[in-house]
Design an enzyme around this catalytic site. Sequence first.
Site, short mmCIF file in Angstrom:
data_model
loop_
_atom_site.label_atom_id
_atom_site.label_comp_id
_atom_site.label_asym_id
_atom_site.label_seq_id
_atom_site.Cartn_x
_atom_site.Cartn_y
_atom_site.Cartn_z
N SER A 118 0.81 -1.22 0.00
CA SER A 118 0.00 0.00 0.00
C SER A 118 0.85 1.26 0.00
O SER A 118 0.30 2.36 -0.02
CB SER A 118 -0.93 0.00 1.23
OG SER A 118 -0.17 -0.17 2.41
N HIS A 139 -2.60 -2.79 -5.82
CA HIS A 139 -3.05 -2.42 -4.48
C HIS A 139 -4.56 -2.53 -4.39
O HIS A 139 -5.31 -1.64 -4.81
CB HIS A 139 -2.59 -0.99 -4.15
CG HIS A 139 -3.00 -0.52 -2.80
ND1 HIS A 139 -3.21 0.81 -2.49
CD2 HIS A 139 -3.25 -1.22 -1.66
CE1 HIS A 139 -3.57 0.91 -1.23
NE2 HIS A 139 -3.62 -0.30 -0.71
N GLU A 151 -5.46 -0.03 -7.34
CA GLU A 151 -4.41 0.85 -7.84
C GLU A 151 -3.37 -0.02 -8.56
O GLU A 151 -2.85 -0.98 -7.97
CB GLU A 151 -3.72 1.59 -6.69
CG GLU A 151 -4.48 2.79 -6.18
CD GLU A 151 -3.67 3.57 -5.15
OE1 GLU A 151 -3.48 4.78 -5.34
OE2 GLU A 151 -3.21 2.97 -4.16
N ASN A 189 -3.22 6.11 -0.25
CA ASN A 189 -2.69 6.33 1.09
C ASN A 189 -1.96 7.67 1.24
O ASN A 189 -1.82 8.18 2.36
CB ASN A 189 -1.78 5.18 1.51
CG ASN A 189 -2.60 3.98 1.94
OD1 ASN A 189 -3.58 4.12 2.66
ND2 ASN A 189 -2.23 2.80 1.49
#
Length: 295
Positions: A118, A139, A151, A189
């Site tokens: 992540s 991800h 992702e 993130n």
Amino acid sequence: MENIAVIGAGTMGNGIAHTFAQFGYNVNLIDISQTALEKGLKTISKNLDRMVSKERITEEKKNETLNKIKLFTDLKEGVRNVELIVEAATENIDLKLKIFKDIDEFSNKNTVLATNTSSISITQIAAATSKPDKVIGMHFMNPVPIMKLVEIIRGYNTTDEVMETIVDLTKKINKVPVEVNDYPGFVANRILMPMINESIETLYNGVAGVAEIDTVMKLGMAHPMGPLQLADFIGLDVCLSILNVMYDGFKNPKYAPCPLLVNMVMAGKLGVKSGEGFYDYSESRKAEKVAKMFS
């Protein structure tokens, strides 16, 4: 691609295995712990039961999905003759580099190596292998069987062919691939973790309590879950690891983890997984809630 290996039977790993198997792929679920594998398979079965009860799938489809999953504690055996390996181990750079070094050695030369990291650099992970052109980031979001976003992160050496293959595969499992570049935290993130960290700072500074902070974000910003509760579900140790990766990568104080988060992780209060974080998830607390329902 027909045969896929997933490394790690935890929350993300079993969710990824569940999703691929549900769409007809043969999945080798790998973990060093047989107990973790059995727990992961039990979780998949429970989640499939929930889908059956909601009439999203049939009982026959549930059984077909479970039959697509094989369990392995031997990494070498588990990654043999698969076209794709998805690593979903703990967010620890040393562990991931070790895993990628091993799977590079054990897998076929044309096998695509993906990581569910992540926040950690895909290029750095790829450098541990002899085929960095075949390393890519996938991800997934938690819970994997439900969340649509994946992702897709291209490393410095990732080829267009590998990128196109993984984007196409992501669509085939009914997910939405979004291509992003290889920077710490990627997009999800890089935006989410500073918000969670600032929420913890707000609590740390005594501006408001846990429930009040989460309520403001849920009712005022239409978030389905408050940031502190979300942090508990992600795992406070995972949040801390991601923030540290971004802080190290950008050298920007805005990514420095709040001291309260650091202390909670050191104290073993990791959120749902430990039974306590910003909220109490212990069995005694659950029993208390049940008792109140019938009082």
